[in-house]
Write a protein that holds these residues in place. Sequence first.
Motif, PDB file in Angstrom:
ATOM      1  N   LEU A  33      -3.984 -10.632   8.420  1.00 20.06           N
ATOM      2  CA  LEU A  33      -2.943 -11.657   8.518  1.00 20.06           C
ATOM      3  C   LEU A  33      -3.043 -12.512   9.778  1.00 20.06           C
ATOM      4  N   TYR A  34      -3.657 -11.982  10.833  1.00 20.31           N
ATOM      5  CA  TYR A  34      -3.664 -12.682  12.117  1.00 20.31           C
ATOM      6  C   TYR A  34      -5.070 -12.879  12.692  1.00 20.31           C
ATOM      7  N   GLN A  35      -6.070 -12.936  11.805  1.00 22.41           N
ATOM      8  CA  GLN A  35      -7.447 -13.249  12.194  1.00 22.41           C
ATOM      9  C   GLN A  35      -7.965 -12.374  13.332  1.00 22.41           C
ATOM     10  N   GLY A  36      -7.553 -11.131  13.356  1.00 27.66           N
ATOM     11  CA  GLY A  36      -8.060 -10.177  14.338  1.00 27.66           C
ATOM     12  C   GLY A  36      -7.311 -10.160  15.650  1.00 27.66           C
ATOM     13  N   GLN A  37      -6.368 -11.073  15.855  1.00 26.87           N
ATOM     14  CA  GLN A  37      -5.572 -11.056  17.079  1.00 26.87           C
ATOM     15  C   GLN A  37      -4.671  -9.814  17.087  1.00 26.87           C
ATOM     16  N   GLU A  38      -4.488  -9.229  18.238  1.00 31.62           N
ATOM     17  CA  GLU A  38      -3.682  -8.013  18.331  1.00 31.62           C
ATOM     18  C   GLU A  38      -2.201  -8.389  18.463  1.00 31.62           C
ATOM     19  N   ILE A  39      -1.662  -8.894  17.372  1.00 35.69           N
ATOM     20  CA  ILE A  39      -0.262  -9.311  17.323  1.00 35.69           C
ATOM     21  C   ILE A  39       0.641  -8.099  17.095  1.00 35.69           C
ATOM     22  N   VAL A  40       0.259  -7.271  16.128  1.00 41.53           N
ATOM     23  CA  VAL A  40       1.040  -6.071  15.802  1.00 41.53           C
ATOM     24  C   VAL A  40       0.524  -4.914  16.646  1.00 41.53           C
ATOM     25  N   LYS A  41       1.409  -4.354  17.457  1.00 40.00           N
ATOM     26  CA  LYS A  41       1.053  -3.218  18.307  1.00 40.00           C
ATOM     27  C   LYS A  41       1.476  -1.920  17.623  1.00 40.00           C
ATOM     28  N   PRO A  42       0.616  -0.895  17.648  1.00 42.55           N
ATOM     29  CA  PRO A  42       0.976   0.379  17.003  1.00 42.55           C
ATOM     30  C   PRO A  42       2.290   0.948  17.504  1.00 42.55           C
ATOM     31  N   GLU A  43       2.559   0.781  18.806  1.00 46.03           N
ATOM     32  CA  GLU A  43       3.789   1.340  19.371  1.00 46.03           C
ATOM     33  C   GLU A  43       5.042   0.615  18.894  1.00 46.03           C
ATOM     34  N   ASN A  44       4.863  -0.553  18.283  1.00 47.59           N
ATOM     35  CA  ASN A  44       6.007  -1.310  17.763  1.00 47.59           C
ATOM     36  C   ASN A  44       6.229  -1.089  16.276  1.00 47.59           C
ATOM     37  N   LEU A  45       5.494  -0.145  15.703  1.00 45.32           N
ATOM     38  CA  LEU A  45       5.631   0.168  14.287  1.00 45.32           C
ATOM     39  C   LEU A  45       6.424   1.456  14.100  1.00 45.32           C
ATOM     40  N   MET A  46       7.296   1.454  13.129  1.00 48.85           N
ATOM     41  CA  MET A  46       8.050   2.658  12.799  1.00 48.85           C
ATOM     42  C   MET A  46       7.958   2.895  11.294  1.00 48.85           C
ATOM     43  N   ARG A  47       7.492   4.062  10.927  1.00 50.01           N
ATOM     44  CA  ARG A  47       7.393   4.378   9.510  1.00 50.01           C
ATOM     45  C   ARG A  47       8.798   4.550   8.937  1.00 50.01           C
ATOM     46  N   VAL A  48       9.043   3.939   7.793  1.00 47.51           N
ATOM     47  CA  VAL A  48      10.346   4.061   7.145  1.00 47.51           C
ATOM     48  C   VAL A  48      10.171   4.650   5.754  1.00 47.51           C
ATOM     49  N   ASP A  49      11.262   5.140   5.201  1.00 43.96           N
ATOM     50  CA  ASP A  49      11.231   5.745   3.875  1.00 43.96           C
ATOM     51  C   ASP A  49      10.765   4.711   2.856  1.00 43.96           C
ATOM     52  N   PRO A  50       9.644   4.968   2.167  1.00 38.72           N
ATOM     53  CA  PRO A  50       9.124   3.975   1.216  1.00 38.72           C
ATOM     54  C   PRO A  50       9.897   3.925  -0.093  1.00 38.72           C
ATOM     55  N   LYS A  51      10.812   4.885  -0.290  1.00 41.94           N
ATOM     56  CA  LYS A  51      11.565   4.911  -1.542  1.00 41.94           C
ATOM     57  C   LYS A  51      12.796   4.025  -1.428  1.00 41.94           C
ATOM     58  N   ILE A  52      12.856   3.023  -2.284  1.00 44.02           N
ATOM     59  CA  ILE A  52      14.000   2.120  -2.335  1.00 44.02           C
ATOM     60  C   ILE A  52      14.513   2.131  -3.769  1.00 44.02           C
ATOM     61  N   GLN A  53      15.710   2.652  -3.928  1.00 39.60           N
ATOM     62  CA  GLN A  53      16.292   2.872  -5.250  1.00 39.60           C
ATOM     63  C   GLN A  53      15.344   3.762  -6.061  1.00 39.60           C
ATOM     64  N   ALA A  54      14.928   3.314  -7.229  1.00 35.84           N
ATOM     65  CA  ALA A  54      14.087   4.187  -8.069  1.00 35.84           C
ATOM     66  C   ALA A  54      12.603   3.980  -7.832  1.00 35.84           C
ATOM     67  N   TYR A  55      12.246   3.097  -6.879  1.00 34.85           N
ATOM     68  CA  TYR A  55      10.846   2.736  -6.677  1.00 34.85           C
ATOM     69  C   TYR A  55      10.351   3.259  -5.330  1.00 34.85           C
ATOM     70  N   THR A  56       9.099   3.673  -5.298  1.00 37.64           N
ATOM     71  CA  THR A  56       8.503   4.177  -4.067  1.00 37.64           C
ATOM     72  C   THR A  56       7.280   3.353  -3.718  1.00 37.64           C
ATOM     73  N   ARG A  57       7.315   2.754  -2.546  1.00 36.46           N
ATOM     74  CA  ARG A  57       6.143   2.025  -2.044  1.00 36.46           C
ATOM     75  C   ARG A  57       5.097   3.036  -1.597  1.00 36.46           C
ATOM     76  N   ASP A  58       3.839   2.573  -1.432  1.00 41.47           N
ATOM     77  CA  ASP A  58       2.806   3.468  -0.911  1.00 41.47           C
ATOM     78  C   ASP A  58       3.035   3.725   0.577  1.00 41.47           C
ATOM     79  N   VAL A  59       3.072   2.659   1.367  1.00 41.95           N
ATOM     80  CA  VAL A  59       3.344   2.780   2.800  1.00 41.95           C
ATOM     81  C   VAL A  59       4.254   1.622   3.195  1.00 41.95           C
TER      82      VAL A  59
END
Length: 321
Positions: A33-59
């Motif tokens: 999405l950002y042509q290799g620029q380090e825009i998204v930092k791992p420390e700024n990511l938080m895993r959230v529950d992928p299940k929303i109502q009856a559907y489950t996302r992969d990640v």
Amino acid sequence: MIQKENSFGTFDQEINTFFKDAHHFACLINTCLYQGQEIVKPENLMRVDPKIQAYTRDVLMLWNGRYGSYYLGIENQLIENYPMPYRILQYDCLVYKDQMDILEKEHRKKKDLRSSEEFLSGIKASDKLIPCITIVIYYGTRPWQTNFSMKDMFDVKDMSSLIDFKMNLIEVHSDTHRYKDKELDLVFSMTRDILNANFNTIRNKYKQGIPKQVALVIASMAKDEELYQQIKEEEKEAIIMCESLDRMREEYGTKRYLQGEADGLQKGKIQGKTEGIQIGKEDGILMILTNLLKKGISDSYILEITGVSSELLIKAKQSLN
């Protein structure tokens, strides 16, 4: 490659676990999405529950970073799914609906809606939603052939007034990105070579040991049950993939060889499991069997791939003496 429908669940789990690692996830987003620029930092990511109502996302991750807050999702596709643009639109809309439900519930609890517009809307004009971006990763051997956007799913002559929804699609078999995360780059590059049957490249390029868990992810992306089980049963934690892939190379080469030989023979069928290979007289069958034996292919594998009787295989072996 051997593909078993009931193995896809295991493959999905392996791939999902890999992408739940914040470093792998961030590198994928930054590269695609950002042509290799380090825009998204791992420390700024938080895993959230992928299940929303009856559907489950992969990640699904919540990113609180430079540009604000975003939901970032990954959907893995081992085979092409025709309504995928609709599915992704549905998943993303459910993320928004979930946020709307929470906002409306909070306002009802606070009883802070004052104007008629606020009562009608259920929210305030100052309320904002967190946007959602989803990337589809496709691990098929053939190019994605059908629907890339919602417009592709319609059959009308004038689409100029339609609001389109185009999915973000990565096709691993043709992906040319270079990833800064070494494990992610290794997983995608080796999977790409396997999907394209570049076994000589694999043998020359991947002689170093790689972590067992990474090797399992590669086998999952390649949808190969036997390779997966072979790696799973290894006691060592560093896997030499060029050695593990010898069986796959033999299998691919054998099928290609059998098909090529069959094209030049008169029509007829080997009794048993031949997978549609057409063979002529018995001497033609024996010729193919003897050539396979000369290549050092095991008896059990020859019996599996051709479906010939063990008596005929013995006869072919005797002709070599």
